[in-house]
Write a protein that holds these residues in place. Sequence first.
Motif, PDB file in Angstrom:
ATOM      1  N   UNK A 153       0.827  -1.199   0.000  1.00 36.21           N
ATOM      2  CA  UNK A 153       0.000   0.000   0.000  1.00 36.21           C
ATOM      3  C   UNK A 153       0.865   1.254   0.000  1.00 36.21           C
ATOM      4  N   UNK A 154       1.978   1.227   0.737  1.00 42.45           N
ATOM      5  CA  UNK A 154       2.869   2.384   0.766  1.00 42.45           C
ATOM      6  C   UNK A 154       3.576   2.556  -0.573  1.00 42.45           C
ATOM      7  N   UNK A 155       4.047   1.453  -1.144  1.00 36.59           N
ATOM      8  CA  UNK A 155       4.774   1.532  -2.417  1.00 36.59           C
ATOM      9  C   UNK A 155       3.898   2.027  -3.559  1.00 36.59           C
ATOM     10  N   UNK A 156       2.583   1.856  -3.434  1.00 36.85           N
ATOM     11  CA  UNK A 156       1.665   2.331  -4.470  1.00 36.85           C
ATOM     12  C   UNK A 156       1.050   3.687  -4.108  1.00 36.85           C
ATOM     13  N   UNK A 157       1.610   4.345  -3.087  1.00 34.76           N
ATOM     14  CA  UNK A 157       1.178   5.700  -2.766  1.00 34.76           C
ATOM     15  C   UNK A 157      -0.178   5.800  -2.105  1.00 34.76           C
ATOM     16  N   UNK A 158      -0.662   4.713  -1.498  1.00 39.49           N
ATOM     17  CA  UNK A 158      -1.981   4.735  -0.872  1.00 39.49           C
ATOM     18  C   UNK A 158      -1.879   5.138   0.593  1.00 39.49           C
ATOM     19  N   UNK A 159      -0.814   4.700   1.279  1.00 35.98           N
ATOM     20  CA  UNK A 159      -0.541   5.170   2.634  1.00 35.98           C
ATOM     21  C   UNK A 159       0.887   5.698   2.663  1.00 35.98           C
ATOM     22  N   UNK A 160       1.252   6.399   3.738  1.00 34.60           N
ATOM     23  CA  UNK A 160       2.611   6.897   3.873  1.00 34.60           C
ATOM     24  C   UNK A 160       2.943   7.087   5.346  1.00 34.60           C
ATOM     25  N   UNK A 161       4.234   7.020   5.654  1.00 34.48           N
ATOM     26  CA  UNK A 161       4.684   7.396   6.996  1.00 34.48           C
ATOM     27  C   UNK A 161       4.464   8.897   7.130  1.00 34.48           C
ATOM     28  N   UNK A 162       4.083   9.361   8.330  1.00 34.56           N
ATOM     29  CA  UNK A 162       3.673  10.757   8.497  1.00 34.56           C
ATOM     30  C   UNK A 162       4.742  11.753   8.051  1.00 34.56           C
ATOM     31  N   UNK A 163       6.023  11.385   8.196  1.00 35.93           N
ATOM     32  CA  UNK A 163       7.080  12.290   7.735  1.00 35.93           C
ATOM     33  C   UNK A 163       7.900  11.680   6.594  1.00 35.93           C
ATOM     34  N   UNK A 165       9.751   9.127   6.407  1.00 37.12           N
ATOM     35  CA  UNK A 165      11.108   8.688   6.736  1.00 37.12           C
ATOM     36  C   UNK A 165      11.240   7.168   6.775  1.00 37.12           C
ATOM     37  N   UNK A 166      10.116   6.468   6.838  1.00 35.74           N
ATOM     38  CA  UNK A 166      10.189   5.015   7.012  1.00 35.74           C
ATOM     39  C   UNK A 166       9.255   4.291   6.053  1.00 35.74           C
ATOM     40  N   UNK A 167       9.690   3.090   5.663  1.00 35.80           N
ATOM     41  CA  UNK A 167       8.797   2.187   4.950  1.00 35.80           C
ATOM     42  C   UNK A 167       7.810   1.645   5.984  1.00 35.80           C
ATOM     43  N   UNK A 168       6.846   0.869   5.547  1.00 34.62           N
ATOM     44  CA  UNK A 168       5.869   0.327   6.501  1.00 34.62           C
ATOM     45  C   UNK A 168       6.487  -0.855   7.238  1.00 34.62           C
ATOM     46  N   UNK A 169       6.323  -0.872   8.563  1.00 34.83           N
ATOM     47  CA  UNK A 169       6.827  -1.988   9.364  1.00 34.83           C
ATOM     48  C   UNK A 169       5.969  -2.135  10.624  1.00 34.83           C
ATOM     49  N   UNK A 217       9.775  23.128   7.043  1.00 36.54           N
ATOM     50  CA  UNK A 217       9.784  21.726   7.460  1.00 36.54           C
ATOM     51  C   UNK A 217      10.070  20.875   6.238  1.00 36.54           C
ATOM     52  N   UNK A 218      10.849  19.822   6.410  1.00 34.60           N
ATOM     53  CA  UNK A 218      11.210  18.991   5.279  1.00 34.60           C
ATOM     54  C   UNK A 218      10.837  17.551   5.572  1.00 34.60           C
ATOM     55  N   UNK A 219      10.302  16.875   4.571  1.00 37.60           N
ATOM     56  CA  UNK A 219      10.010  15.456   4.707  1.00 37.60           C
ATOM     57  C   UNK A 219      10.716  14.723   3.599  1.00 37.60           C
ATOM     58  N   UNK A 220      10.926  13.442   3.777  1.00 37.41           N
ATOM     59  CA  UNK A 220      11.684  12.687   2.786  1.00 37.41           C
ATOM     60  C   UNK A 220      10.972  11.391   2.453  1.00 37.41           C
ATOM     61  N   UNK A 221      11.361  10.775   1.364  1.00 40.35           N
ATOM     62  CA  UNK A 221      10.691   9.567   0.884  1.00 40.35           C
ATOM     63  C   UNK A 221      11.536   8.337   1.186  1.00 40.35           C
ATOM     64  N   UNK A 222      10.969   7.396   1.923  1.00 40.38           N
ATOM     65  CA  UNK A 222      11.601   6.108   2.212  1.00 40.38           C
ATOM     66  C   UNK A 222      13.005   6.265   2.779  1.00 40.38           C
ATOM     67  N   UNK A 223      14.035   5.952   1.957  1.00 39.40           N
ATOM     68  CA  UNK A 223      15.386   5.890   2.483  1.00 39.40           C
ATOM     69  C   UNK A 223      16.026   7.256   2.630  1.00 39.40           C
ATOM     70  N   UNK A 224      15.382   8.289   2.145  1.00 40.00           N
ATOM     71  CA  UNK A 224      15.987   9.618   2.131  1.00 40.00           C
ATOM     72  C   UNK A 224      15.719  10.343   3.443  1.00 40.00           C
ATOM     73  N   UNK A 225      16.743  10.899   4.047  1.00 37.04           N
ATOM     74  CA  UNK A 225      16.557  11.627   5.302  1.00 37.04           C
ATOM     75  C   UNK A 225      17.335  12.933   5.252  1.00 37.04           C
TER      76      UNK A 225
END
Length: 328
Positions: A153-163, A165-169, A217-225
Motif C-alpha cells: 500500500x505504501x509503495x503504491x502511494x496509498x498510505x505513507x509514513x507521516x514524515x 522517513x520510514x517504509x511500513x513496518x 519543514x522537510x520530509x523525505x521519501x523512504x530511504x531519504x533523510x
Amino acid sequence: RLRLHEEKVIKDRRHHLKTYPNCFVAKELIDWLIDHKEASDRETAIKLVQKLLDHSIIHHVCDEHKEFKDVKLFYRFRKDDGTFPLDNEVKVFMRGQRLYEKLMSSENTLLQAREEEGVKYERTFVASEFIDWLIQEGEATTRTEAEQLGRRLLEHGIIQHVSNKHHFMDSNLLYQCRMNFRRRRRLMELLTEKSRLMPESHDSPFCLRKQNHDNRKHTSFLSVSPTKEIKIVSAVRRSSMSSCGSSGYFSSSPTLSSSPPVLCNPKSVLKRPVTADELLMPGAPYVRKTFTIVGDAVGWGFVVRGSKPCHIQAVDPSGPAAAAGMKV
C-alpha cells in the motif's frame, strides 16, 4: 461509467440483427460529456475518451477500431464484459480503496490525531494497530502477511509514513492515508499533464522532498533523510535525474525549469562504501543482474548516486524501473 448506466447511455443495442449488451454509441457519449460539462468541446471530449481507450478501460465491441471517432460506433467498458485487465497495480489500488472505506467508517476508531517526534498529525494510525485491524477484518491471516500488505500500500502511494522517513513496518510508527478515494476526480484531469510532472502533497510518490507551505519543514521519501547541508533544486515527480559526486539532484528536462524550488539533499542509502573490486570478487555476496528499463514520457523512474561504482539512491514505486525489478 456508473453515471452512464444510470442515464441509459450504456444499454443493450442491436445492429444487423445482433445484440451488443452494455454498450454506448461514440457520438452519444461525446454529446453526454459536453452536456454534463465534462468536456468543453467535441475535440476535447474525443481526446478524453481516447485516453480511456489507450488504457484499455473501454474498447470497440468488435475490437476493430483503436482510434475513437465521433461517429455511430459501439464501444463498451471492459468492466462491463469482464475483460478489464486486473494487473497487480490495479489489484492493490482496488484493495486500497476498499480498506480506505473501512477506515473511514464511523464505527472505526483507528484514525486519530497523534504526535511523532514532537509534531502532531491528524487522522493517523499506528502500524502495529493497523496490522491487528487487518487480521481482525480478515484481510490477512498473519502479522507478516499484514505487514507485506502495508508495504505494498505504501509503495503504491496509498498510505505513507507521516514524515516519509520510514517504509511500513510492524512498529509504533505513525502512518496516514495518502490518497483520498472519496474525492471525485473529473475526467478532464486525464489531460492535465502538469499533475504528473509537478510534485504534489497528496499523491506524488516520488517527491524526494515534498514542498511545505512555509518551506521550513522537510520530509523525505523512504530511504531519504535530511542532513545539515541543503541544496535548492527543481524537483519533479519522475524524470531522468542525474547526480555528480555529492551534489543535489537536478532535472535534465528544460521544460520543467519553472518548477518551484524544493529543498532536497538525500542522505546516502549505502551502509558502507563498496569498491568495484569487491563487487566482482569471486565468492562475494553480490548477484549480477541486468535490467532492461523502457522509459516513459517523463523518464526511467530511478535516481543514481556516486561513482566507480555508482548505486541506486531511490526508485519510483510506480515507474518503469520498479516495473523492471529495480530496487534501492
